[in-house]
Design an enzyme around this catalytic site. Structure first.
Site, PDB file in Angstrom:
ATOM      1  N   ASP A 337      70.992  -5.902 -54.647  1.00  0.00           N
ATOM      2  CA  ASP A 337      70.156  -6.234 -55.791  1.00  0.00           C
ATOM      3  C   ASP A 337      69.714  -7.688 -55.649  1.00  0.00           C
ATOM      4  OD1 ASP A 337      68.850  -6.066 -58.185  1.00  0.00           O
ATOM      5  OD2 ASP A 337      70.651  -6.179 -59.425  1.00  0.00           O
ATOM      6  N   GLU A 436      67.007 -11.928 -71.370  1.00  0.00           N
ATOM      7  CA  GLU A 436      66.819 -12.063 -72.812  1.00  0.00           C
ATOM      8  C   GLU A 436      67.179 -13.467 -73.281  1.00  0.00           C
ATOM      9  OE1 GLU A 436      68.864  -8.867 -74.796  1.00  0.00           O
ATOM     10  OE2 GLU A 436      67.087  -7.595 -74.583  1.00  0.00           O
ATOM     11  N   LYS A 494      58.969  -5.041 -74.959  1.00  0.00           N
ATOM     12  CA  LYS A 494      58.926  -5.880 -73.755  1.00  0.00           C
ATOM     13  C   LYS A 494      59.401  -5.050 -72.573  1.00  0.00           C
ATOM     14  CE  LYS A 494      63.514  -8.067 -73.408  1.00  0.00           C
ATOM     15  NZ  LYS A 494      64.298  -7.473 -74.468  1.00  0.00           N
ATOM     16  N   ARG A 545      59.750 -13.814 -62.257  1.00  0.00           N
ATOM     17  CA  ARG A 545      59.894 -12.465 -62.787  1.00  0.00           C
ATOM     18  C   ARG A 545      58.992 -12.361 -64.006  1.00  0.00           C
ATOM     19  NH1 ARG A 545      65.571  -9.553 -64.597  1.00  0.00           N
ATOM     20  NH2 ARG A 545      64.715  -7.452 -64.842  1.00  0.00           N
ATOM     21  N   THR A 609      65.186  -3.994 -55.967  1.00  0.00           N
ATOM     22  CA  THR A 609      65.131  -4.712 -57.239  1.00  0.00           C
ATOM     23  C   THR A 609      64.142  -4.066 -58.183  1.00  0.00           C
ATOM     24  OG1 THR A 609      64.631  -6.865 -58.237  1.00  0.00           O
ATOM     25  CG2 THR A 609      63.428  -6.285 -56.250  1.00  0.00           C
ATOM     26  N   GLY A 610      64.315  -4.346 -59.444  1.00  0.00           N
ATOM     27  CA  GLY A 610      63.390  -3.826 -60.448  1.00  0.00           C
ATOM     28  C   GLY A 610      62.186  -4.709 -60.663  1.00  0.00           C
ATOM     29  N   ASN A 692      73.893   3.678 -64.270  1.00  0.00           N
ATOM     30  CA  ASN A 692      73.101   4.561 -63.424  1.00  0.00           C
ATOM     31  C   ASN A 692      73.239   4.265 -61.944  1.00  0.00           C
ATOM     32  OD1 ASN A 692      72.115   5.882 -65.664  1.00  0.00           O
ATOM     33  ND2 ASN A 692      70.298   4.595 -65.828  1.00  0.00           N
TER      34      ASN A 692
END
Length: 1010
Positions: A337, A436, A494, A545, A609-610, A692
């Site tokens: 990740d 956040e 978001k 990001r 990665t997301g 997950n």
């Protein structure tokens, strides 16, 4: 709050019938500040560790039984009985002492090793998130105490029984306790019935149950055996029982082979004596069997594994399954990740983009909200000329910016606090997800702190938490009342840009909302998407990001339950696009060297990665996963998850190179990547932290969970848990795995060479018959036992503790199918064993036949007479020769190819104190064994020697020369161990691959904008 109050351990109290205030008062705790560290320590002494009793652990009697219940001890006991039967009490006593000493040493080593490994495995048990000293911290779950303020999130395994005082959409799986298969929805309602069934105590959560949805905070009411799970003596979360690792299975197979070989050799001994039984023949047969068995092997393996687990813990990698120690050395690919693993996870919002105003800059670092928001050099948030600070909070002309910052503040579960403790100097701390937290700090800088907005009348109604499958989060708020009327409802959203844009039908342009749909559209969706993509690229190419924010006014249908009756897909539609926020997460300083070290070791690194492809590529270039000068577009080394997932297995297998960067990654993508690697016969390590991620952690050859950010479910599925969430730790763990496997091969080669040498001497010695027609022992049973256990085992243990060689991470990964006995190890075992046996036997023959006329005497195997002088001197010479040869061979085994006798190599020997001390001690022990009267004749069956030392020295010098010649030949004729392609060559290979127009599945210009 009362401090330092003495807490008494009381009988069970029905905490579900007590109010939150009563529970807090009972345990003298504060729901905002938690306990102090001092209070927690005192309570831990009072209540004990938060763990179940009687759930296994190390049993001393089982460890002791393993030391005596084996083939070796049975053989030695037979030898002892035969010695006593023939009235050879000295030899029988020595063998008995050796049995006891071996059992004691083995017990001490294995018991301490098991205790060490158990303690380290317990460190990987579920952790607990608590508030102590006014800050959120992660502690080992067994350190939680009554009165702690515990925080639960989706995927957490609850570590203690707790009375809830703050929840949101909390559902837990309590099937372990109640048998109820469906999740239980919790609330804060007071329960009046003390004997309420466990499943109906909805204001409580219980140890070992799992959070399947939502989040909550609670006061710990019971720990350890006082919990509900403790009362029924059941444990859900064991770290696993005694595990039989592949290494242990291979050693078991080796033991069967050795036992069979020993039995054959015993038959040979009896066959040579025409199956005529006598005590001497039986003793000789047992001596041969003893020589065949490496007595110290089990103890050495145990010590090496324990030391390896301990070393892994020192580099912040906790081993949950011993098999992973062996697997690490075979890893060919690491799938990692990005956030928190390759980067610092210290996110800070540094850019914003709003359609009506363009780009904004944000100053400040860390959690401190003392920063400013700039637009074209002018301060916006602190009284700039265009938008004064008071208008950011109240005015209408700044409505667009207001909505952006409200969304950042309210669509957010993190908390920002300024410590009130005098010693903290007003330091700001945060609780929550790093992304956040960055948004919350941004809101604070604009004067729109979430607590302030809540105090102004905003009320949270419903929440749809972030989900990796949809990559977005939304909340429903009711706004402040206006002129006595209920406030409007707002949905704030978001998430990832492409997932948020798909929910938007309008976009905000200043005070106007412009349509993207139907006849009133003022800009087509395609045009708007291209515009947003360009802005995202600008931010992402800087390594930021990018999060996209949206909102809409919400008119609830009459009679709809706004808490439980909403459908996510219906809520997250018809949204109004607001703007973009760019968040920077700097790479860890150690990530780039660690990635380059992987390439030097023949290991390829993949980032899953997301993040946006450009963001992922920018960070991947910074940490050297891909070269800095390769393009992002039209490069099949960089893919999105949608592209990779859309490919069939056949198409993936046709790729010349699997992608090094997969952006917008989902959990299923990770599983597909592991499967693709396995089809290529590669050995993969996978990192993960979410619920997950469990499937990918399980299917990977080595699953690695994050100890700080990882969920308990992920940790349960993993083989290794990183306590610092650092990619460099993975590389250190791989290096340690390689070191352990190499050392195991070293000491096995040493022990087995010892056995081969002894067998050579004993079997060839069968040809020598004394005056009674009996075979003459070139070595006695006690000598063999002494060589195996006193001389050979300690250096073997020292080899197990050898530091990693300089080439450890410059060698290719070993094949997963490669066992301990590779061709080279087997060859070394026999070459060195035969050489030592031949030199020792030559010394025996030279003394006996060259200087003592070959007089073999009578009964020289059992007692000393003048006629046996030659045999006893020759036996002492052979014993001294083989002793020094074994010790010299321990030095040989430190390096499988390179010279072990160069000055450079000998200087490094002092780093391994266990090895050089065992060598020095082993050499000195020879003296009393040979020269102490009584011991030499009666026990060892040899006598004093003088000139014979010259033959011992000659044998030693010849062995060193022959060993160096053998290694020289191996270096010239065998394939080099070092990797041919280093990091620079790997980078060049990727550049060449990129330039060869191999673009199957690559990101094209059109796909990049989608």
């Amino acid at each position: 709050m009362a401090k330092n109050k003495t807490i008494q351990v009381e009988e069970d109290i029905p905490f579900h019938v007590l109010s939150v205030e009563q529970v807090a008062a009972h345990y003298s705790t504060n729901t905002l500040e938690g306990l102090t560290s001092q209070e927690a320590t005192e309570r831990l002494r009072t209540y004990g560790n938060n763990e179940l009793q009687g759930n296994g652990g190390v049993k001393w009697y089982k460890v002791l039984w393993r030391q005596v219940a084996n083939t070796l001890v049975a053989i030695l006991l037979i030898a002892t009985a035969l010695s006593f039967a023939t009235k050879d009490f000295a030899e029988g006593g020595v063998i008995l002492v050796i049995i006891i000493m071996n059992a004691a040493i083995g017990f001490w080593q294995e018991f301490n090793a098991e205790k060490t490994m158990e303690a380290l495995r317990n460190m990987s048990s579920p952790t607990a998130k608590v508030i102590r000293d006014e800050v959120r911290m992660i502690i080992p779950n067994n350190q939680a105490v009554p009165g702690d303020i515990m925080i639960f999130e989706d995927g957490d395994v609850i570590g203690a029984d707790c009375r809830l005082f703050e929840i949101f959409n909390l559902e837990t799986d309590e099937a372990l306790l109640t048998g109820e298969s469906l999740p239980v929805q919790k609330n804060l309602d007071l329960i009046e019935t003390e004997d309420q069934p466990l499943g109906d105590r909805l204001n409580m959560v219980f140890s070992s149950t799992v959070v399947v949805k939502g989040r909550a905070k609670g006061i710990v009411t019971s720990t350890g055996m006082k919990t509900q799970i403790g009362q029924i003596a059941t444990s859900l979360m064991g770290a696993g029982g005694n595990e039989t690792t592949p290494l242990q299975k291979r050693l078991n197979r080796m033991a069967y082979f050795i036992s069979l070989a020993a039995a054959i050799l015993v038959l040979i001994v009896f066959a040579v004596h025409k199956f005529h039984y006598s005590n001497e023949v039986a003793i000789y047969a047992i001596s041969v069997a003893i020589a065949m068995i490496p007595e110290g092997l089990v103890a050495v393996v145990t010590l090496t594994m324990a030391f390896g687990v301990n070393r892994m813990a020192e580099v912040k990698a906790i081993v949950r399954r011993l098999s992973s120690l062996e697997s690490l050395g075979a890893v060919t690919n690491i799938c990692s990740d990005k956030t928190g693993t390759l980067t610092q996870s210290k996110m800070v919002a540094v850019r914003m983009w709003i359609p009506s105003d363009g780009f904004y800059r944000v100053s400040g670092t860390g959690f401190d909200p003392d920063g400013e928001i700039y637009k074209q050099g002018e301060t916006v948030a602190h009284g700039g000329s265009k938008v004064p600070e008071q208008l950011v909070v109240q005015g209408e002309e700044s409505n667009h910016l207001l909505r952006v910052l409200q969304t950042a503040s309210l669509c957010n579960m993190s908390e920002l606090r300024k410590s009130t403790r005098p010693e903290s100097n007003g330091e700001w701390t945060a609780i929550g997800d790093p992304t956040e937290i960055a948004l919350q700090v941004l809101a604070y800088k604009a004067g729109l702190a979430k607590p302030d907005l809540l105090s102004q009348g905003f009320k949270l109604i419903a929440e749809f938490p972030f989900d990796s499958s949809v990559k977005r989060m939304s909340v429903l708020y009711q706004g402040p009342e206006k002129e006595g009327r209920s406030g409007e409802h707002f949905i704030f959203l978001k998430g990832a840009t492409e997932r948020v844009l798909g929910c938007c039908t309008h976009w905000r342009d200043g005070d106007h909302e412009r349509s993207l749909m139907g006849e009133k559209e003022e800009m087509s969706r395609e045009e708007f998407g291209a515009m947003i993509t360009d802005k995202v690229d600008i931010l992402a190419e800087k390594g930021l990001r990018v999060l996209t924010l949206a909102y809409r006014r919400f008119q609830p249908a009459p009679g709809v339950d706004l808490v439980h009756g909403l459908v996510r897909s219906e809520v997250e539609q018809d949204m109004v696009f607001l703007g973009l926020v760019g968040i920077y997460d700097p790479p860890r300083a150690e990530s780039r060297p660690a990635v380059l070290q992987c390439y030097d070791a023949g290991i390829r690194v993949h980032m899953l990665t997301g993040d946006h492809p450009s963001t992922a590529a920018a960070i991947a270039k910074e940490v050297a996963i891909i070269p800095a000068d390769v393009p992002v577009k039209d490069n099949s080394l960089i893919m999105t998850a949608s592209q990779f997932d859309a490919m069939s297995d056949e198409q993936v297998d046709q790729l010349e190179e699997l992608p090094r960067v997969v952006a917008r990654c989902s959990p299923n993508t990770k599983v597909k990547m592991i499967a693709a690697l396995h089809r290529r016969k590669l050995f993969a390590a996978m990192t993960g932290d979410g619920v997950n991620d469990s499937p990918s952690l399980k299917v990977a050859d080595v699953g690695i969970a994050m100890g700080q950010s990882g969920s308990d479910v992920a940790k349960q599925a993993a083989d290794i848990v990183l306590t610092d969430d650092n990619f460099a730790t993975i590389v250190q763990a791989v290096a340690e795995g390689r070191r352990i496997f190499a050392n195991i091969q070293k000491f096995i080669a040493h022990l087995m060479s010892t056995n081969v040498a002894e067998i050579v001497v004993l079997i060839v010695g069968l040809a020598f018959k004394d005056d009674d027609g009996m075979a003459v022992f070139p070595m006695s049973a006690v000598q063999i036992l002494f060589l195996n256990m006193i001389t050979s085992s300690p250096p073997a243990m020292g080899l197990g503790l050898e530091p990693a060689s300089a080439s450890n991470m410059c060698e290719p990964p070993r094949s997963p199918k490669q066992g301990l006995f590779s061709f080279e190890v087997v060859m070394d075992t026999f070459v060195y064993g035969l050489t030592m046996g031949a030199l020792s036997f030559s010394a025996f023959c030279t003394v006996l036949f060259g200087f003592n006329n070959g007089n073999l005497g009578s009964s020289c195997n059992t007692e000393y007479t003048e006629a046996c002088e030659g045999v006893f001197r020759a036996r002492a010479t052979a014993y001294a020769s083989l002793t020094l040869l074994l010790l010299a061979h321990a030095i040989n085994c430190r390096n499988i190819r390179s010279s072990s006798w160069s000055m450079k190599s000998l200087k490094t020997l002092q780093k391994n104190k266990m090895l050089w001390l065992s060598i020095v001690t082993g050499a000195l022990v020879v003296i009393p064994c040979i020269y102490i009267p009584g011991v030499n004749h009666s026990v060892f069956k040899h006598t004093n020697i003088s000139y014979e030392w010259g033959f011992v020295v000659i044998a030693l010098v010849l062995f060193i020369l022959l060993s160096e010649l053998y290694k020289f030949i191996k270096r010239r004729t065998m394939k080099p161990l070092s990797v041919r392609a280093n990091s620079e060559l790997e980078m060049e290979r990727m550049r060449s691959f990129t330039s060869q127009n191999t673009r199957v599945g690559s990101i094209t210009e059109t796909e990049h904008k989608s």
